[in-house]
Design a protein around this motif. Structure first.
Motif, PDB file in Angstrom:
ATOM      1  N   LEU A  40      32.299  14.975  85.372  1.00 44.56           N
ATOM      2  CA  LEU A  40      30.950  15.402  85.001  1.00 44.56           C
ATOM      3  C   LEU A  40      30.882  16.024  83.607  1.00 44.56           C
ATOM      4  O   LEU A  40      29.819  16.452  83.178  1.00 44.56           O
ATOM      5  N   ASN A  41      32.052  16.102  82.950  1.00 45.85           N
ATOM      6  CA  ASN A  41      32.136  16.733  81.633  1.00 45.85           C
ATOM      7  C   ASN A  41      31.679  18.198  81.682  1.00 45.85           C
ATOM      8  O   ASN A  41      30.898  18.655  80.845  1.00 45.85           O
ATOM      9  N   LEU A  42      32.171  18.903  82.708  1.00 50.76           N
ATOM     10  CA  LEU A  42      31.884  20.327  82.915  1.00 50.76           C
ATOM     11  C   LEU A  42      33.194  21.086  83.008  1.00 50.76           C
ATOM     12  O   LEU A  42      34.262  20.493  83.108  1.00 50.76           O
ATOM     13  N   THR A  43      33.097  22.410  83.068  1.00 54.31           N
ATOM     14  CA  THR A  43      34.275  23.217  83.380  1.00 54.31           C
ATOM     15  C   THR A  43      34.392  23.315  84.898  1.00 54.31           C
ATOM     16  O   THR A  43      33.391  23.191  85.613  1.00 54.31           O
ATOM     17  N   PHE A  44      35.611  23.537  85.388  1.00 52.27           N
ATOM     18  CA  PHE A  44      35.752  23.670  86.831  1.00 52.27           C
ATOM     19  C   PHE A  44      35.022  24.918  87.326  1.00 52.27           C
ATOM     20  O   PHE A  44      34.557  24.966  88.459  1.00 52.27           O
ATOM     21  N   GLN A  45      34.860  25.925  86.447  1.00 53.10           N
ATOM     22  CA  GLN A  45      34.129  27.125  86.841  1.00 53.10           C
ATOM     23  C   GLN A  45      32.665  26.796  87.140  1.00 53.10           C
ATOM     24  O   GLN A  45      32.070  27.360  88.057  1.00 53.10           O
ATOM     25  N   GLN A  46      32.086  25.863  86.385  1.00 54.89           N
ATOM     26  CA  GLN A  46      30.700  25.474  86.632  1.00 54.89           C
ATOM     27  C   GLN A  46      30.594  24.749  87.974  1.00 54.89           C
ATOM     28  O   GLN A  46      29.672  24.995  88.748  1.00 54.89           O
ATOM     29  N   VAL A  47      31.543  23.873  88.261  1.00 56.15           N
ATOM     30  CA  VAL A  47      31.558  23.193  89.565  1.00 56.15           C
ATOM     31  C   VAL A  47      31.677  24.238  90.669  1.00 56.15           C
ATOM     32  O   VAL A  47      30.973  24.169  91.680  1.00 56.15           O
TER      33      VAL A  47
END
Length: 140
Positions: free
Chosen positions: A36-43
């Motif tokens: 998703l081109n995010l940080t794992f913290q955002q997930v």
């Protein structure tokens, strides 16, 4: 953050469903974040219902995870009803419970059982075990 932008019970349901689907696919939070081109913290924040998932982001998540958008809202209607009841009872202090890791693992394993009669047998065994500990809490 304004009150209408704060996550609510539906956000927690959507987050929980993201977590379930991720686990069904055998993905880590890091792997999903990369897709998703995010940080794992955002997930992590999405899964915990701490951060709301925008409509566009949910569309992207659904596409990457191969699930219809409606999958992520399963249980939301009941949560909304429960939330309204709790709000009335608790004078606005709403806390929706999230499922723990053992429960999620049990659900994921149960869903992989293809034999319908075995699934029903296991469900009956779990209900019987739960009833043995607290007969008032077991429902069909």
């Amino acid at each position: 953050m304004s009150e209408n932008k704060l996550p609510n019970g539906i956000d927690r349901v959507v987050g929980q469903r993201i977590r379930w689907r991720r686990r069904e696919l055998g993905l880590t939070q890091e792997q999903l974040a990369e897709l998703l081109n995010l940080t794992f913290q955002q997930v992590q924040k999405y899964e915990k219902g701490v951060n709301r998932v925008s409509a566009g982001r949910l569309f992207e998540i659904a596409s990457v995870m191969g699930a219809p958008i409606s999958y992520f809202y399963e249980g939301a209607e009941a949560e909304l009803s429960d939330e309204r009841l709790r709000a009335a009872e608790d004078n606005g202090r709403v806390q929706a419970p999230l499922l723990d890791t053992d429960t999620l693992n049990l659900i994921a394993a149960f869903q992989r059982i293809g034999d319908e009669s075995l699934r029903k047998s296991l469900l009956n065994a779990v209900r019987a075990a739960a009833e043995a500990f607290d007969p008032k809490q077991v429902q069909d």
